[in-house]
Design a protein around this motif. Structure first.
Motif, PDB file in Angstrom:
ATOM      1  N   LEU A 290       0.905  -1.389  -0.118  1.00 44.81           N
ATOM      2  CA  LEU A 290      -0.112  -0.119  -0.097  1.00 44.81           C
ATOM      3  C   LEU A 290       0.978   1.224  -0.048  1.00 44.81           C
ATOM      4  O   LEU A 290       1.703   1.370   0.796  1.00 44.81           O
ATOM      5  CB  LEU A 290      -0.924   0.229   1.188  1.00 44.81           C
ATOM      6  N   ASN A 291       0.697   2.122  -0.989  1.00 46.88           N
ATOM      7  CA  ASN A 291       1.227   3.484  -0.780  1.00 46.88           C
ATOM      8  C   ASN A 291       0.182   4.521  -0.574  1.00 46.88           C
ATOM      9  O   ASN A 291      -0.787   4.172  -0.145  1.00 46.88           O
ATOM     10  CB  ASN A 291       1.774   4.043  -2.232  1.00 46.88           C
ATOM     11  N   LEU A 292       0.595   5.718  -0.120  1.00 53.48           N
ATOM     12  CA  LEU A 292      -0.201   6.678   0.211  1.00 53.48           C
ATOM     13  C   LEU A 292      -1.468   6.974  -0.374  1.00 53.48           C
ATOM     14  O   LEU A 292      -2.716   7.141   0.125  1.00 53.48           O
ATOM     15  CB  LEU A 292       0.495   8.192   0.359  1.00 53.48           C
ATOM     16  N   SER A 293      -1.351   6.806  -1.910  1.00 53.01           N
ATOM     17  CA  SER A 293      -2.765   6.943  -2.762  1.00 53.01           C
ATOM     18  C   SER A 293      -3.672   6.115  -2.376  1.00 53.01           C
ATOM     19  O   SER A 293      -4.728   6.350  -2.267  1.00 53.01           O
ATOM     20  CB  SER A 293      -2.354   7.144  -4.187  1.00 53.01           C
ATOM     21  N   LEU A 294      -3.262   4.688  -2.338  1.00 59.14           N
ATOM     22  CA  LEU A 294      -4.047   3.600  -2.019  1.00 59.14           C
ATOM     23  C   LEU A 294      -4.741   3.821  -0.543  1.00 59.14           C
ATOM     24  O   LEU A 294      -5.993   3.373  -0.363  1.00 59.14           O
ATOM     25  CB  LEU A 294      -3.409   2.352  -2.199  1.00 59.14           C
ATOM     26  N   LEU A 295      -3.818   4.101   0.409  1.00 54.55           N
ATOM     27  CA  LEU A 295      -4.466   4.601   1.673  1.00 54.55           C
ATOM     28  C   LEU A 295      -5.396   5.605   1.891  1.00 54.55           C
ATOM     29  O   LEU A 295      -6.572   5.522   2.427  1.00 54.55           O
ATOM     30  CB  LEU A 295      -3.130   4.855   2.648  1.00 54.55           C
ATOM     31  N   GLU A 296      -5.348   6.460   0.905  1.00 51.41           N
ATOM     32  CA  GLU A 296      -6.291   7.688   0.911  1.00 51.41           C
ATOM     33  C   GLU A 296      -7.635   7.221   0.247  1.00 51.41           C
ATOM     34  O   GLU A 296      -8.376   7.555   0.614  1.00 51.41           O
ATOM     35  CB  GLU A 296      -5.849   8.904   0.122  1.00 51.41           C
ATOM     36  N   ASN A 297      -7.470   6.277  -0.609  1.00 49.28           N
ATOM     37  CA  ASN A 297      -8.706   5.588  -1.239  1.00 49.28           C
ATOM     38  C   ASN A 297      -9.308   4.628  -0.048  1.00 49.28           C
ATOM     39  O   ASN A 297     -10.722   4.779  -0.327  1.00 49.28           O
ATOM     40  CB  ASN A 297      -8.203   4.668  -2.432  1.00 49.28           C
ATOM     41  N   PHE A 328      -7.420  -3.222   1.321  1.00 45.40           N
ATOM     42  CA  PHE A 328      -6.061  -3.395   2.228  1.00 45.40           C
ATOM     43  C   PHE A 328      -5.080  -4.407   1.244  1.00 45.40           C
ATOM     44  O   PHE A 328      -3.824  -4.436   1.760  1.00 45.40           O
ATOM     45  CB  PHE A 328      -6.204  -3.908   3.474  1.00 45.40           C
ATOM     46  N   SER A 329      -5.542  -5.105   0.478  1.00 50.29           N
ATOM     47  CA  SER A 329      -4.839  -6.114  -0.428  1.00 50.29           C
ATOM     48  C   SER A 329      -3.998  -5.314  -1.197  1.00 50.29           C
ATOM     49  O   SER A 329      -2.803  -5.689  -1.693  1.00 50.29           O
ATOM     50  CB  SER A 329      -5.787  -7.086  -1.174  1.00 50.29           C
ATOM     51  N   GLY A 330      -4.337  -4.002  -1.482  1.00 51.54           N
ATOM     52  CA  GLY A 330      -3.467  -3.099  -2.503  1.00 51.54           C
ATOM     53  C   GLY A 330      -3.385  -3.692  -4.000  1.00 51.54           C
ATOM     54  O   GLY A 330      -2.780  -3.011  -4.828  1.00 51.54           O
ATOM     55  N   GLN A 331      -4.367  -4.383  -4.311  1.00 48.33           N
ATOM     56  CA  GLN A 331      -4.551  -4.843  -5.996  1.00 48.33           C
ATOM     57  C   GLN A 331      -5.236  -3.645  -6.600  1.00 48.33           C
ATOM     58  O   GLN A 331      -6.250  -3.214  -6.139  1.00 48.33           O
ATOM     59  CB  GLN A 331      -5.466  -6.032  -5.825  1.00 48.33           C
ATOM     60  N   SER A 332      -4.609  -3.295  -7.569  1.00 49.69           N
ATOM     61  CA  SER A 332      -5.122  -2.174  -8.666  1.00 49.69           C
ATOM     62  C   SER A 332      -6.472  -2.177  -8.876  1.00 49.69           C
ATOM     63  O   SER A 332      -7.222  -1.187  -8.832  1.00 49.69           O
ATOM     64  CB  SER A 332      -4.143  -1.994  -9.501  1.00 49.69           C
ATOM     65  N   GLN A 333      -6.850  -3.482  -9.274  1.00 45.32           N
ATOM     66  CA  GLN A 333      -8.055  -3.691  -9.936  1.00 45.32           C
ATOM     67  C   GLN A 333      -9.301  -3.246  -8.866  1.00 45.32           C
ATOM     68  O   GLN A 333     -10.196  -2.893  -9.223  1.00 45.32           O
ATOM     69  CB  GLN A 333      -8.407  -5.071 -10.454  1.00 45.32           C
ATOM     70  N   ILE A 334      -8.929  -3.729  -7.556  1.00 48.83           N
ATOM     71  CA  ILE A 334     -10.062  -3.408  -6.471  1.00 48.83           C
ATOM     72  C   ILE A 334     -10.191  -2.000  -6.455  1.00 48.83           C
ATOM     73  O   ILE A 334     -11.323  -1.236  -6.339  1.00 48.83           O
ATOM     74  CB  ILE A 334      -9.673  -4.311  -5.525  1.00 48.83           C
ATOM     75  N   HIS A 335      -8.865  -1.262  -6.037  1.00 53.92           N
ATOM     76  CA  HIS A 335      -9.043   0.237  -5.955  1.00 53.92           C
ATOM     77  C   HIS A 335      -9.562   0.949  -7.159  1.00 53.92           C
ATOM     78  O   HIS A 335     -10.234   1.902  -6.989  1.00 53.92           O
ATOM     79  CB  HIS A 335      -7.537   0.958  -5.800  1.00 53.92           C
ATOM     80  N   GLN A 336      -9.291   0.538  -8.553  1.00 57.20           N
ATOM     81  CA  GLN A 336     -10.003   1.216  -9.726  1.00 57.20           C
ATOM     82  C   GLN A 336     -11.506   0.879  -9.556  1.00 57.20           C
ATOM     83  O   GLN A 336     -12.253   1.775  -9.956  1.00 57.20           O
ATOM     84  CB  GLN A 336      -9.211   0.370 -10.812  1.00 57.20           C
ATOM     85  N   PHE A 337     -11.890  -0.401  -9.247  1.00 55.62           N
ATOM     86  CA  PHE A 337     -13.501  -0.425  -9.250  1.00 55.62           C
ATOM     87  C   PHE A 337     -14.162   0.409  -8.080  1.00 55.62           C
ATOM     88  O   PHE A 337     -14.884   1.035  -8.361  1.00 55.62           O
ATOM     89  CB  PHE A 337     -13.485  -1.999  -8.713  1.00 55.62           C
ATOM     90  N   ASN A 338     -13.274   0.500  -6.832  1.00 54.94           N
ATOM     91  CA  ASN A 338     -13.743   1.474  -5.816  1.00 54.94           C
ATOM     92  C   ASN A 338     -14.113   2.841  -6.218  1.00 54.94           C
ATOM     93  O   ASN A 338     -15.157   3.473  -6.151  1.00 54.94           O
ATOM     94  CB  ASN A 338     -12.790   1.259  -4.678  1.00 54.94           C
ATOM     95  N   GLN A 339     -12.806   3.361  -7.097  1.00 53.14           N
ATOM     96  CA  GLN A 339     -13.082   4.752  -7.446  1.00 53.14           C
ATOM     97  C   GLN A 339     -13.963   5.070  -8.339  1.00 53.14           C
ATOM     98  O   GLN A 339     -14.694   5.899  -8.489  1.00 53.14           O
ATOM     99  CB  GLN A 339     -11.610   5.235  -8.115  1.00 53.14           C
ATOM    100  N   LEU A 340     -14.171   3.990  -9.505  1.00 54.68           N
ATOM    101  CA  LEU A 340     -15.170   3.919 -10.545  1.00 54.68           C
ATOM    102  C   LEU A 340     -16.634   4.182  -9.542  1.00 54.68           C
ATOM    103  O   LEU A 340     -17.541   4.865 -10.070  1.00 54.68           O
ATOM    104  CB  LEU A 340     -15.274   2.594 -11.258  1.00 54.68           C
ATOM    105  N   MET A 341     -16.714   3.393  -8.511  1.00 58.06           N
ATOM    106  CA  MET A 341     -18.092   3.227  -7.726  1.00 58.06           C
ATOM    107  C   MET A 341     -18.205   4.630  -7.147  1.00 58.06           C
ATOM    108  O   MET A 341     -19.537   5.125  -7.129  1.00 58.06           O
ATOM    109  CB  MET A 341     -17.899   2.107  -7.033  1.00 58.06           C
ATOM    110  N   ILE A 342     -17.166   5.028  -6.455  1.00 60.56           N
ATOM    111  CA  ILE A 342     -17.380   6.319  -5.709  1.00 60.56           C
ATOM    112  C   ILE A 342     -17.685   7.612  -6.695  1.00 60.56           C
ATOM    113  O   ILE A 342     -18.719   8.235  -6.693  1.00 60.56           O
ATOM    114  CB  ILE A 342     -16.091   6.990  -5.153  1.00 60.56           C
ATOM    115  N   ALA A 343     -17.248   7.482  -7.970  1.00 64.21           N
ATOM    116  CA  ALA A 343     -17.683   8.304  -8.943  1.00 64.21           C
ATOM    117  C   ALA A 343     -18.974   8.353  -9.415  1.00 64.21           C
ATOM    118  O   ALA A 343     -19.797   9.266  -9.752  1.00 64.21           O
ATOM    119  CB  ALA A 343     -16.575   8.353 -10.339  1.00 64.21           C
TER     120      ALA A 343
END
Length: 348
Positions: A290-297, A328-343
């Protein structure tokens, strides 16, 4: 007169005052203090106990009336007033003055409630009452003092517990003294007359399927996904309030962000955050993913969950929590899905 919790038993051997104040933000110790006072009073002939709540259409005059009324049951009464907001108002302030002025008053008044702030202990009503009363503040035990509290409990139960096992118990029960006291009593039954180590504590917890929020935090940091799912299902079955889980997740995100920003000062940051040695490896492992950007997500997802849950509720809150845990897994696909859902949700 200020009396701390660990001084109460000795102080109860002295003459009782007219008023005892028990205020604080640690419910277990507050209940222990109240029970000790009640038991002592019963032994001293306070055979009648009356209880009031200052927020339920309450008049302080009622307490004075009870003190002056003759009783068929007892000559001495124990009268309790729960004052949740710790603010007696003008009527209450005047009442305290009148109560202390009654020369032949054999009754004892206990007033208890939440934590008194520094500004409240400087008010006129408190300063005047402090001359006549015992004031027992009960605070949350700070993390660095928790091992001493456990050692005191071990001594009462004649337990021999290793430092490593004590550290694990501190992690498991920080902020939950009631659960900690029950666990120590249970350990004394499971492992009588023997040394208790960390492995035995873990075994005792798992034997009783005592999946805890702390255990969930460990498995999230270690990215043990199957175990995370099992624990979430168990906690949902126990109907644990979801907000407790989001509080834990927020704490872990805050810790990880602090450690991420600390860079090469990891050890100093751990000391500041009171992260024990046996958990440092878990945080290092999580920071590799996890980096700072992912933690902010993750922070964003937690904030959105709390807003939605507290404003209009959610049909399946634990499903949402499981999704946040997956971040918390840090996987980019999960975070991208999360950002799309928030948007998408923000566009509605």
């Amino acid at each position: 007169m200020r009396i701390y919790f660990n001084q109460l038993q000795r102080q109860l051997q002295q003459s009782l005052p007219k008023v005892i104040l028990v205020f604080g933000d640690e419910p277990y110790q507050q209940q222990q203090a109240l029970d000790a006072i009640r038991q002592h009073c019963l032994a001293q002939g306070f055979d009648e106990r009356l209880r009031f709540n200052s927020e339920e259409d309450f008049s302080w005059q009622t307490v004075l009336d009870e003190a002056q009324a003759l009783s068929l049951f007892a000559s001495k009464k124990l009268i309790e007033v729960e004052m949740p907001n710790a603010k007696p108002g003008k009527e209450g302030a005047a009442f305290f003055k009148d109560w202390c002025a009654i020369s032949d008053n054999e009754h004892l008044l206990i007033v208890w409630g939440g934590k008194l702030g520094a500004e409240q202990t400087k008010t006129k009503w408190f300063k005047e009452l402090d001359k006549e009363a015992w004031y027992i503040p009960v605070y949350e035990i700070e993390r660095n003092k928790l091992p001493d509290w456990f050692r005191s409990q071990f001594q009462q139960h004649q337990l021999n517990v290793t430092p490593q096992a004590t550290a694990l118990l501190c992690n498991l029960f920080e902020g939950n003294l009631a659960g900690a006291a029950q666990e120590v009593a249970r350990l004394s039954l499971i492992y009588p007359n023997q040394q208790i180590d960390e492995a035995q504590v873990r075994e005792a917890v798992s034997d009783h399927s005592r999946f805890t929020v702390f255990q969930l935090a460990e498995d999230i940091l270690a990215d043990n996904r199957q175990k995370v799912v099992q624990i979430i299902k168990r906690l949902e079955g126990e109907e644990l309030e979801p907000v407790i889980l989001t509080w834990m997740l927020q704490r872990e995100v805050d810790n990880l962000i602090e450690l991420c920003l600390a860079g090469n000062q990891f050890e100093a940051a751990c000391k500041k955050l009171r992260i024990w040695d046996n958990r440092k490896g878990l945080y290092r492992q999580a920071l590799q993913r996890l980096n700072l950007s992912l933690l902010e997500n993750i922070q964003q997802a937690l904030a959105r969950f709390e807003i939605n849950y507290k404003s209009h509720g959610l049909d399946s809150p634990y499903l949402h929590i499981a999704h946040i845990c997956a971040l918390f897994s840090g996987q980019s696909q999960i975070h991208q899905f999360n950002q799309l859902m928030i948007a998408e949700m923000g566009a509605d």
